[in-house]
Motif scaffolding. Structure first.
Motif, PDB file in Angstrom:
ATOM      1  N   CYS A  31       9.539   6.733  -5.165  1.00 33.13           N
ATOM      2  CA  CYS A  31      10.425   7.408  -4.200  1.00 33.13           C
ATOM      3  C   CYS A  31      10.180   8.906  -4.204  1.00 33.13           C
ATOM      4  O   CYS A  31       9.998   9.517  -3.154  1.00 33.13           O
ATOM      5  N   ARG A  32      10.202   9.487  -5.379  1.00 35.84           N
ATOM      6  CA  ARG A  32      10.015  10.940  -5.497  1.00 35.84           C
ATOM      7  C   ARG A  32       8.624  11.355  -5.019  1.00 35.84           C
ATOM      8  O   ARG A  32       8.476  12.325  -4.278  1.00 35.84           O
ATOM      9  N   ALA A  33       7.607  10.626  -5.446  1.00 35.86           N
ATOM     10  CA  ALA A  33       6.227  10.980  -5.088  1.00 35.86           C
ATOM     11  C   ALA A  33       5.978  10.844  -3.587  1.00 35.86           C
ATOM     12  O   ALA A  33       5.236  11.635  -3.007  1.00 35.86           O
ATOM     13  N   ALA A  34       6.600   9.850  -2.960  1.00 34.90           N
ATOM     14  CA  ALA A  34       6.388   9.614  -1.531  1.00 34.90           C
ATOM     15  C   ALA A  34       7.388  10.374  -0.668  1.00 34.90           C
ATOM     16  O   ALA A  34       7.199  10.488   0.540  1.00 34.90           O
ATOM     17  N   GLY A  35       8.459  10.879  -1.287  1.00 36.30           N
ATOM     18  CA  GLY A  35       9.481  11.598  -0.526  1.00 36.30           C
ATOM     19  C   GLY A  35      10.315  10.676   0.354  1.00 36.30           C
ATOM     20  O   GLY A  35      10.747  11.081   1.439  1.00 36.30           O
ATOM     21  N   LEU A  36      10.546   9.469  -0.122  1.00 35.19           N
ATOM     22  CA  LEU A  36      11.295   8.474   0.651  1.00 35.19           C
ATOM     23  C   LEU A  36      12.454   7.919  -0.167  1.00 35.19           C
ATOM     24  O   LEU A  36      12.396   7.901  -1.396  1.00 35.19           O
ATOM     25  N   PRO A  37      13.511   7.414   0.502  1.00 33.26           N
ATOM     26  CA  PRO A  37      14.645   6.835  -0.217  1.00 33.26           C
ATOM     27  C   PRO A  37      14.319   5.445  -0.777  1.00 33.26           C
ATOM     28  O   PRO A  37      13.435   4.750  -0.268  1.00 33.26           O
ATOM     29  N   SER A  38      15.055   5.041  -1.818  1.00 40.33           N
ATOM     30  CA  SER A  38      14.765   3.763  -2.472  1.00 40.33           C
ATOM     31  C   SER A  38      14.942   2.578  -1.529  1.00 40.33           C
ATOM     32  O   SER A  38      14.239   1.583  -1.647  1.00 40.33           O
ATOM     33  N   GLY A  39      15.853   2.663  -0.589  1.00 40.64           N
ATOM     34  CA  GLY A  39      16.036   1.574   0.362  1.00 40.64           C
ATOM     35  C   GLY A  39      14.815   1.346   1.225  1.00 40.64           C
ATOM     36  O   GLY A  39      14.619   0.268   1.772  1.00 40.64           O
ATOM     37  N   THR A  40      13.985   2.362   1.353  1.00 35.11           N
ATOM     38  CA  THR A  40      12.738   2.253   2.113  1.00 35.11           C
ATOM     39  C   THR A  40      11.596   1.789   1.215  1.00 35.11           C
ATOM     40  O   THR A  40      10.762   0.986   1.624  1.00 35.11           O
ATOM     41  N   ILE A  41      11.575   2.259   0.005  1.00 33.33           N
ATOM     42  CA  ILE A  41      10.472   2.016  -0.925  1.00 33.33           C
ATOM     43  C   ILE A  41      10.358   0.555  -1.357  1.00 33.33           C
ATOM     44  O   ILE A  41       9.279  -0.027  -1.329  1.00 33.33           O
ATOM     45  N   HIS A  42      11.467  -0.023  -1.756  1.00 31.89           N
ATOM     46  CA  HIS A  42      11.390  -1.355  -2.362  1.00 31.89           C
ATOM     47  C   HIS A  42      10.875  -2.437  -1.412  1.00 31.89           C
ATOM     48  O   HIS A  42      10.030  -3.247  -1.823  1.00 31.89           O
ATOM     49  N   PRO A  43      11.284  -2.478  -0.151  1.00 24.24           N
ATOM     50  CA  PRO A  43      10.672  -3.469   0.752  1.00 24.24           C
ATOM     51  C   PRO A  43       9.169  -3.235   0.940  1.00 24.24           C
ATOM     52  O   PRO A  43       8.391  -4.193   1.032  1.00 24.24           O
ATOM     53  N   ILE A  44       8.759  -1.980   0.954  1.00 17.99           N
ATOM     54  CA  ILE A  44       7.328  -1.669   1.095  1.00 17.99           C
ATOM     55  C   ILE A  44       6.562  -2.136  -0.139  1.00 17.99           C
ATOM     56  O   ILE A  44       5.502  -2.757  -0.026  1.00 17.99           O
ATOM     57  N   LEU A  45       7.095  -1.850  -1.323  1.00 17.13           N
ATOM     58  CA  LEU A  45       6.433  -2.279  -2.554  1.00 17.13           C
ATOM     59  C   LEU A  45       6.307  -3.802  -2.589  1.00 17.13           C
ATOM     60  O   LEU A  45       5.252  -4.335  -2.964  1.00 17.13           O
ATOM     61  N   THR A  46       7.347  -4.497  -2.165  1.00 20.09           N
ATOM     62  CA  THR A  46       7.304  -5.961  -2.124  1.00 20.09           C
ATOM     63  C   THR A  46       6.229  -6.441  -1.157  1.00 20.09           C
ATOM     64  O   THR A  46       5.446  -7.349  -1.472  1.00 20.09           O
ATOM     65  N   ARG A  47       6.173  -5.833   0.024  1.00 22.25           N
ATOM     66  CA  ARG A  47       5.174  -6.213   1.032  1.00 22.25           C
ATOM     67  C   ARG A  47       3.754  -5.956   0.512  1.00 22.25           C
ATOM     68  O   ARG A  47       2.859  -6.787   0.675  1.00 22.25           O
TER      69      ARG A  47
END
Length: 110
Positions: A31-47
């Motif tokens: 999240c910090r490295a990409a500058g995005l909120p966790s609600g955005t990060i976790h679905p992307i990581l799963t995908r």
């Protein structure tokens, strides 16, 4: 394995992971490295993991002892780094072509 959708947030996550491709990062670090909120990060990581581009593992700690939930660590699959780089290059080329065709979409006066 199919390629994941290359949305801007997906590209930001991949670029963050590519900074140190062999380093494992847990969700909030991404999240910090990409500058995005966790609600955005976790679905992307799963995908990305389902597409075979990421590897993951759960840390082996006692959550009660640590006073926090276990962390799931992610890193790029070393065999897929080339595919990741190629997908990012295609996305960059598409964005540049779009900017030439529709400058107003790229934030330029047109």
């Amino acid at each position: 394995m199919s390629s994941p959708r290359m949305t801007l947030p997906t590209q930001l996550v991949l670029r963050a992971l590519l900074e140190e491709p062999t380093r494992e990062m847990y969700g909030l670090e991404v999240c910090r490295a990409a500058g995005l909120p966790s609600g955005t990060i976790h679905p992307i990581l799963t995908r990305l993991e389902k597409a075979g581009w990421l590897q993951s593992r759960w840390e082996k700690v006692d959550p009660v002892e640590r006073g926090r939930p276990r962390r799931k660590y992610y890193c790029l699959d070393p065999n897929r780094v080339g595919a990741v780089l190629a997908a990012l290059q295609r996305s960059d080329a598409s964005a540049q072509a779009l900017a030439r065709l529709r400058p107003s979409l790229a934030g330029e006066a047109g």
